[in-house]
Design an enzyme around this catalytic site. Structure first.
Site, short mmCIF file in Angstrom:
data_model
loop_
_atom_site.label_atom_id
_atom_site.label_comp_id
_atom_site.label_asym_id
_atom_site.label_seq_id
_atom_site.Cartn_x
_atom_site.Cartn_y
_atom_site.Cartn_z
CB CYS A 2 -0.86 0.15 1.23
SG CYS A 2 -2.07 -1.27 1.34
NE ARG A 27 4.77 2.01 -0.07
CZ ARG A 27 5.81 1.70 0.85
NH1 ARG A 27 6.97 2.06 0.23
NH2 ARG A 27 5.75 1.28 2.06
CD1 TRP A 74 0.32 -6.24 -3.04
CD2 TRP A 74 -0.18 -7.07 -0.71
NE1 TRP A 74 0.56 -7.75 -2.88
CE2 TRP A 74 0.33 -7.81 -1.63
CE3 TRP A 74 -0.60 -6.76 0.46
CZ2 TRP A 74 0.55 -9.20 -0.74
CZ3 TRP A 74 -0.28 -8.33 1.08
CH2 TRP A 74 0.35 -9.05 0.57
CG ASN A 100 1.37 0.65 4.24
OD1 ASN A 100 1.35 -0.50 4.04
ND2 ASN A 100 2.73 1.24 4.26
N GLY A 101 -0.59 -1.24 6.54
CA GLY A 101 -0.43 -2.02 7.78
C GLY A 101 -1.51 -2.81 7.84
CD GLU A 483 17.04 -12.83 -7.94
OE1 GLU A 483 16.66 -13.57 -6.70
OE2 GLU A 483 16.77 -11.74 -8.22
CE LYS A 487 13.76 -11.17 -9.96
NZ LYS A 487 14.51 -10.78 -8.66
CD GLU A 490 9.97 -11.66 -8.64
OE1 GLU A 490 9.37 -11.05 -7.61
OE2 GLU A 490 11.16 -11.57 -8.90
CG HIS A 506 20.42 -36.52 -4.52
ND1 HIS A 506 20.80 -37.99 -4.10
CD2 HIS A 506 21.40 -35.98 -4.62
CE1 HIS A 506 22.15 -37.83 -4.12
NE2 HIS A 506 22.64 -36.71 -4.70
CE LYS A 605 11.43 -2.88 -5.77
NZ LYS A 605 12.15 -4.07 -6.12
C1 F6R Z 1 11.98 -10.42 -5.68
C2 F6R Z 1 11.80 -9.46 -4.83
C3 F6R Z 1 11.51 -9.76 -3.33
C4 F6R Z 1 12.27 -9.06 -2.23
C5 F6R Z 1 11.86 -9.43 -0.94
C6 F6R Z 1 12.79 -8.56 -0.18
O1 F6R Z 1 12.13 -9.98 -6.92
O2 F6R Z 1 11.86 -8.20 -5.01
O3 F6R Z 1 11.55 -11.22 -3.01
O4 F6R Z 1 13.67 -9.25 -2.57
O5 F6R Z 1 10.58 -9.06 -0.72
O6 F6R Z 1 12.73 -7.10 -0.03
P1 F6R Z 1 13.66 -6.19 0.41
O7 F6R Z 1 15.00 -6.29 -0.24
O8 F6R Z 1 13.03 -4.89 0.13
O9 F6R Z 1 13.65 -6.44 1.90
#
Ligand code: F6R
Length: 610
Positions: A2, A27, A74, A100-101, A483, A487, A490, A506, A605
């Site tokens: 949010c 957000r 969100w 937000n929360g 990673e 990517k 998501e 395994h 984010k």
């Molecule tokens: C993946 C992604 C998330 C963040 C995770 C931690 O692309 O963006 O997995 O890495 O939510 O976020 P931060 O780094 O802001 O603590």
């Protein structure tokens, strides 16, 4: 999670709120709304969907108001629809609140309010908060005091903003656990979840701390504790520009941020590498270097992509600095009883600096006496401020929800921390110089890989219809495999898993058939030959292979049809290079599937809820 924004001043608040919401949309983006005070009434406009949907919806009303608040959601409590969108309002629609929360005790509060005669129209926890504030307003308290009293009954997290028809000269805001910043202007003030929404208007900001509440007028602001003690707050100047938070001609923020990596990496290492002495200089760690180097253990705590950066750092620090390292999911760490002492250093990695789980883990580690070091991107964020000390990664604003440039900048800073500690221990100046030189060469090498964007796009084309992907790597490349898989899943919604290559036999090998693409990350390092054997095994079972390999890879060219080449560097830094094709691969597959890569479904984010 949010985004909230507010404006009070002499201008029409509505376009300012919409612009601010667009900058906060990363957000959360399942619904948006604005609330304004005008002509002695409070008005609310909401829309399910993106901020642009709200913008077109309100354009016909020609709204004009000098005070207003806006929210992009969100969803936590209640599905994403118009009723659950913010602002929420009291029965008379005179009080508007954005939040937000999460209000954790909302069911108890809701029951009490129902007993007082309140009815609820939404499924949100926020509506409980607005009615609770209303309850205190009806006890003849002013808005600020009503907010304080209401919040004293609340358990959970909040960044809130409230406006009230009977007190149209102010916005009241408060925070606990969710970020809130005041933008201080000339004859106007703003509030927002983060500085991205403010930077077009002012660079002078005040960060609100937990349990603080503020009354924002157009020409002044008053900050107090929830217990009504007045506070003097320091106004800080922020850096950055509006250009940094626009797409700059790219179709998506994600692509812009991938392409920016030569520059963001330079920014992460600028002034921090002393080549002739083979040393790293990290201003934030001055005074703490010996304590870190003398730690019995280093624990790294993070989530998601930042956790993957932590896994790479485990290999780096153990290889060069000779200190045992453990890497923990922050969400697990906070709910265990982690055994920590003052001899331990805990490194918290976070792009946003606001991730709720990482922040809670930090608080726990602090309580237990460990040294807490933040490795954070967003300047002034809560994790940066709560850590004992730390290093900013200086990647610049990352808006695309999938983290890309923050990951490579985290790796740069973690390699610098490794160099710094290792040189305090047994690493020689010659070895130190080798690492320093290799770090300095990275931006150019990253650029070389980015120049192959079209090749990666062609590879992506062949795999758009896949339903599953396997990513395999060993040693330093295992976290890169994780990673790469993250990517892809998501932003393209394709199921993908990362594994250490040797684990394939395994279990995961059972999945291999002609429909299963397998991405091997196979630079020519000490485990190269073994990874080549794994490639043979997949090939023998008909799997479709994509390989990320060095130019001088020897065998892979003959074995694999889809190879993306990367330059060589020392093994510890190879992840900075090998991850780039995987970012591009995920990006192109998602774009070819017609998906919104900057705002993937269900994600946000900054994960400020548990
Ligand atoms: C993946 C992604 C998330 C963040 C995770 C931690 O692309 O963006 O997995 O890495 O939510 O976020 P931060 O780094 O802001 O603590």
């Amino acid at each position: 999670m949010c985004g909230i924004v507010g404006y009070i001043g002499n201008k029409n608040s509505v376009p300012i709120l919409i612009d601010g919401l667009k900058r906060l949309e990363y957000r959360g983006y399942d619904s948006a709304g604005v609330g304004i005070l005008s002509n002695e009434s409070a008005e609310v406009y909401k829309k399910e969907g993106k901020v642009s949907d709200l913008e077109s919806h309100i354009s016909e009303f020609k709204l004009n108001s000098k005070v207003g608040i806006g929210h992009t959601r969100w969803a936590t409590h209640g599905i994403p629809n118009e009723v659950n969108a913010h602002p929420h309002f009291n029965p008379e629609k005179t009080l508007l609140v954005i939040h937000n929360g999460i209000i954790e005790n909302y069911t108890v509060l809701k029951k009490n309010l129902r007993d007082e005669g309140y009815e609820f129209i939404s499924d949100t926890d926020t509506e409980v908060l607005v009615n609770l504030i209303d309850f205190y307003l009806k006890k003849e308290l002013n808005l600020c005091n009503a907010v304080r009293f209401a919040l004293s009954k609340v358990e959970g997290t909040y960044g809130i903003a409230a406006i009230y028809k009977n007190e149209p000269d102010k916005i009241v805001v408060a925070r606990k656990g969710s970020p809130l910043v005041i933008g201080v202007g000339e004859e106007e003030n703003l509030i927002a979840s983060d500085v991205n929404a403010l930077i077009a208007h002012t660079k002078r900001v005040v960060y609100l701390e937990d349990n603080e509440v503020a009354e924002i007028y157009k020409d002044r602001f008053i900050v107090k504790t929830l217990n009504d003690e007045k506070l003097q707050k320091h106004i800080e100047e922020i850096e950055g520009s509006i250009e940094e938070i626009t797409k700059g001609g790219f179709p998506h923020f994600m692509l812009k941020e991938i392409m920016e990596q030569p520059e963001s990496i330079k920014n992460s290492l600028r002034g921090r590498v002393i080549l002739k002495d083979g040393l790293a200089k990290l201003g934030g760690l001055i005074g703490y270097e010996d304590r870190i180097a003398g730690s019995k253990r280093i624990i790294i705590c993070a989530c998601g992509t930042s956790w993957h950066a932590g896994l790479v750092a485990e290999y780096m620090i153990e290889q060069y600095a000779d200190i045992p390292v453990e890497v923990e999911y922050a969400s697990e760490f906070r709910y265990r009883n982690p055994i920590l002492s003052k001899d331990d250093t805990v490194i918290f990695i976070s792009q946003s600096g606001e991730t709720a789980d990482t922040l809670a883990a930090l608080k726990e580690a602090k309580r237990k006496g460990a040294l807490c070091v933040g490795v954070v991107n967003v300047v002034g964020s809560t994790i940066a401020r709560e850590s004992h000390t730390g290093v900013y990664i200086h990647a610049g604003p990352e808006i695309g929800v999938a983290s890309t440039k923050a990951f490579t900048s985290q790796l740069i800073v973690l390699s610098l921390i490794t160099l710094l500690i290792a040189r305090k221990k047994n690493l020689s100046v010659v070895e130190g110089r080798e690492i320093a030189q290799a770090i300095l060469e990275l931006p150019e090498k990253v650029q070389e890989i980015l120049n192959q964007n079209e090749l990666v796009e062609k590879v992506a084309e062949k795999f758009v219809d896949a339903h599953n992907f396997l990513y395999l790597g060993r040693g330093y490349q295992f976290p890169v495999a994780l990673e790469g898989a993250l990517k892809l899943k998501e932003i393209s919604y394709i199921h993908a898993e990362g594994y250490p290559a040797a684990e394939m036999k395994h279990g995961p090998i059972a999945l291999i058939d002609e429909n299963m693409p397998v991405v091997f990350i196979a630079p020519t390092d000490s485990v190269y030959e073994k990874v080549v054997s794994n490639i043979e095994e997949v090939k023998a079972r008909g799997g479709r292979i994509i390989a990320v390999a060095n130019n001088d890879n020897g065998k892979i060219d003959d074995l694999v049809e889809n190879t993306i080449k990367v330059p060589s560097t020392i093994p510890m830094l190879m992840p900075v290079l090998t991850v780039i094709p995987l970012q591009l691969l995920a990006y192109h597959i998602a774009v070819k599937k017609g998906l919104n890569v900057d705002q993937p479904r269900n994600l946000a984010k900054s994960v400020t809820v548990e």
